[in-house]
Write a protein that holds these residues in place. Structure first.
Motif, PDB file in Angstrom:
ATOM      1  N   GLN A  38     -25.968   1.450 -50.724  1.00  0.00           N
ATOM      2  CA  GLN A  38     -24.445   1.162 -51.174  1.00  0.00           C
ATOM      3  C   GLN A  38     -24.799   0.664 -52.915  1.00  0.00           C
ATOM      4  O   GLN A  38     -24.672  -0.444 -53.172  1.00  0.00           O
ATOM      5  CB  GLN A  38     -23.218   0.268 -51.231  1.00  0.00           C
ATOM      6  N   THR A  84     -20.986   3.734 -46.165  1.00  0.00           N
ATOM      7  CA  THR A  84     -21.892   3.224 -45.008  1.00  0.00           C
ATOM      8  C   THR A  84     -21.579   3.884 -44.169  1.00  0.00           C
ATOM      9  O   THR A  84     -20.802   4.700 -43.688  1.00  0.00           O
ATOM     10  CB  THR A  84     -22.102   1.472 -44.781  1.00  0.00           C
ATOM     11  N   GLU A 222     -16.947  -4.325 -39.690  1.00  0.00           N
ATOM     12  CA  GLU A 222     -17.789  -3.472 -40.432  1.00  0.00           C
ATOM     13  C   GLU A 222     -18.754  -3.685 -40.180  1.00  0.00           C
ATOM     14  O   GLU A 222     -19.606  -3.786 -39.605  1.00  0.00           O
ATOM     15  CB  GLU A 222     -17.544  -4.017 -41.771  1.00  0.00           C
ATOM     16  N   CYS A 223     -19.848  -1.938 -40.263  1.00  0.00           N
ATOM     17  CA  CYS A 223     -20.728  -1.773 -40.099  1.00  0.00           C
ATOM     18  C   CYS A 223     -21.787  -2.285 -38.812  1.00  0.00           C
ATOM     19  O   CYS A 223     -22.337  -3.294 -38.593  1.00  0.00           O
ATOM     20  CB  CYS A 223     -22.109  -3.183 -40.863  1.00  0.00           C
TER      21      CYS A 223
HETATM   22  C1  FRU Z   1     -19.572  -4.181 -45.895  1.00  0.00           C
HETATM   23  C2  FRU Z   1     -18.101  -2.961 -46.842  1.00  0.00           C
HETATM   24  C3  FRU Z   1     -18.464  -1.455 -45.788  1.00  0.00           C
HETATM   25  C4  FRU Z   1     -17.874  -0.355 -46.605  1.00  0.00           C
HETATM   26  C5  FRU Z   1     -19.103  -0.484 -47.818  1.00  0.00           C
HETATM   27  C6  FRU Z   1     -18.282   0.042 -49.313  1.00  0.00           C
HETATM   28  O1  FRU Z   1     -20.230  -4.697 -46.893  1.00  0.00           O
HETATM   29  O2  FRU Z   1     -17.082  -2.925 -46.698  1.00  0.00           O
HETATM   30  O3  FRU Z   1     -17.456  -1.788 -44.456  1.00  0.00           O
HETATM   31  O4  FRU Z   1     -18.031   0.985 -45.775  1.00  0.00           O
HETATM   32  O5  FRU Z   1     -19.185  -2.201 -47.926  1.00  0.00           O
HETATM   33  O6  FRU Z   1     -19.065  -0.288 -49.930  1.00  0.00           O
END
Ligand code: FRU
Length: 525
Positions: A38, A84, A222-223
């Motif tokens: 990212q 992501t 997340e992730c």
């Molecule tokens: C995790 C997150 C993910 C998202 C991304 C956005 O750090 O919040 O859930 O896809 O960062 O940059």
């Protein structure tokens, strides 16, 4: 590139400039490790989210490449950001993206649409929507084409979760050989749920099952990823490990983000957690808790490589925390990646425990070594000749009362001679906890929660030895306890005038101490 600014990591990946968060699309392909991430092409805070790209052949020396997926509309008004996701190689060309025998790489990622719009595919999306899209590369990962004919391929979460369209993200895709299907694990973040989809062509996806909430449910999930690992190396006893980011809701004592794991089974459609998958608590007063991949404040969005041999898994995580990620005092870049960690599963204390071992070839950076052993280290502090900013140092000592009477033992790094600045890494014998104390580690003023001590539960080995392996870089420590059954990762921002190292033995002496250190050079320039 000169990588010599204060705080610039010397053997961890950072982009030359600008903001970075989660590792994305980790894939080993044709002998090359690809790391996407990212990335904001335009500045030092989160925004314009695109996929940056770097490659390595040894996980230590990285080469940065042009942005792989540039936020749509950039540098004007954004219409789509690339959140992501994951990359797979599609050697059988199930996707049909390959031409003339080329093996396509296929990425699945979360499209974030800042504004309502009708897409080239004819699908309409709402401002703020998160949906899953795919892209492919026909040149081994350097340039990418989004699948505009049909994106997003999973536009909304299924019933009854349709209302979660703003928080539906981070697809983890992989090939499941037993069922000959592609799998995608996607988080319904606010509900602490993972949805599992299957596909035969990476384009059409069918919902197969859901998992969660379970164990740690702070903040949002997340992730996610799920990976197969043999328990104790026994390939007839394969477990699956779910790795899930929580933000906020990290380990006890951490404000902000953290990463848990859950051991279970997966049959191609359903992930089922093993019974009683909880860990010892990091404080003796708390009940057993979730399994934390890392007990430190700076280990988030852990991702795992596709394309390695079956059952072989390497992770890289973001060494930062949403609590203060946007204000850490680095420039012109912000954020670093962890060292690559090999993960395995081992029975310890009757439980299946995730073991992490640093895998980057840091030994190739070794400039000097220092080894020493002490039958006894007396109470107090003692300078050792490791006045360095980059180290791979393993310290071991005995907890046996016959040789050790201290209450705490450990090593102080990045210290000034008056100890006004210091980072303490040690072990507390009575509570059996490994700790990292960064409360005086240097610049701590940018966030009110930064100056803290972090603890991980660690039993001595059966011979009474406590082992800690510490990777020190210019703005981080990653500490692995025992065989790697616990880790503590923490950023530090020390002033350059403090580089001393000392042993400390508090409340008594400590016996059977050995130190084994590699002094590391830079992987850059
Ligand atoms: C995790 C997150 C993910 C998202 C991304 C956005 O750090 O919040 O859930 O896809 O960062 O940059």
């Amino acid at each position: 590139q000169t990588y010599n600014e204060i705080y610039r990591p010397q053997y961890h990946f950072t982009p030359g400039k600008n903001w970075m968060n989660d590792p994305n699309g980790l894939v080993f392909h044709n002998g090359v490790y690809h790391l996407y991430y990212q990335y904001n092409p335009d500045g030092n805070t989160w925004g314009n989210i695109s996929w940056g790209h770097a490659t390595s052949t040894n996980l230590t020396h990285w080469t940065e490449h042009p942005v792989a997926l540039l936020a749509r509309g950039y540098p004007g008004e954004l219409t789509e950001a690339f959140f992501t996701g994951t990359v797979v190689a599609d050697p059988q060309n199930t996707s049909g993206f390959g031409t003339n025998g080329t093996v396509p790489l296929v990425a699945m990622y979360t499209s974030y649409y800042p504004t309502s719009q009708t897409l080239p595919s004819g699908k309409s999306v709402t401002g703020g929507q998160q949906a899953q899209s795919i892209a492919y590369s026909l040149d081994d990962g350097y340039t990418w084409t989004t699948y505009d004919a049909a994106n997003p391929v999973i536009p909304t979460p299924p019933a009854p979760y349709e209302d979660q369209w703003r928080d539906f993200r981070d697809p983890f895709i992989f090939w499941h050989d037993a069922t000959k299907k592609w799998i995608s694990v996607i988080s319904v973040s606010q509900l602490h749920k993972l949805l599992i989809y299957t596909s035969s062509n990476l384009k059409q996806w069918t919902l197969a099952s859901e998992f969660g909430p379970l164990n740690a449910v702070g903040g949002v999930w997340e992730c996610p990823s799920i990976v197969p690992l043999p328990l104790d190396g026994d390939e007839t006893n394969i477990k699956w490990v779910a790795q899930i980011g929580l933000n906020p809701g990290g380990p006890p004592g951490v404000t902000g983000s953290g990463t848990q794991y859950i051991v279970g089974t997966f049959d191609g459609t359903r992930f089922v957690a093993d019974p009683d998958p909880l860990s010892p608590a990091p404080t003796s007063t708390e009940p057993h808790g979730p399994n934390w991949m890392d007990y430190g404040p700076d280990f988030y969005a852990a991702a795992t490589f596709n394309g390695l041999p079956y059952l072989s898994h390497l992770n890289i995580a973001w060494v930062n925390n949403w609590q203060y990620a946007g204000v850490i005092p680095t420039a012109p870049w912000r954020s670093m990646m962890s060292i690559a960690r090999r993960i395995s599963l081992k029975t310890i204390g009757g439980r299946a425990v995730l073991i992490q071992q640093p895998m980057a070839d840091v030994a190739s950076l070794q400039t000097k070594t220092y080894s020493s052993s002490f039958a006894t280290v007396a109470e107090g502090n003692q300078l050792i000749p490791l006045s360095e900013k980059t180290l791979d140092v393993t310290v071991s000592f005995s907890d046996r009362a016959a040789v050790s009477s201290s209450s705490q033992f450990g090593i102080i790094l990045r210290a000034t001679s008056d100890l006004a600045q210091q980072t303490r890494i040690g072990y507390d014998f009575s509570t059996k906890r490994l700790f990292v104390d960064r409360s005086k580690s240097g610049n701590i003023s940018f966030d009110g929660t930064f100056a803290s001590t972090y603890y991980a539960p660690l039993e001595p080995a059966s011979d009474g030895k406590v082992t800690m392996r510490i990777l020190l870089d210019w703005s981080s420590v990653e500490v692995f306890g025992g065989q790697g059954e616990v880790a503590i990762s923490a950023q530090i921002f020390p002033e350059d005038n403090g580089i001393d190292a000392q042993l400390f033995s508090s409340g008594g002496s400590t016996g059977d101490v050995t130190i084994d250190a590699k002094i590391l050079g830079s992987a850059w320039g």
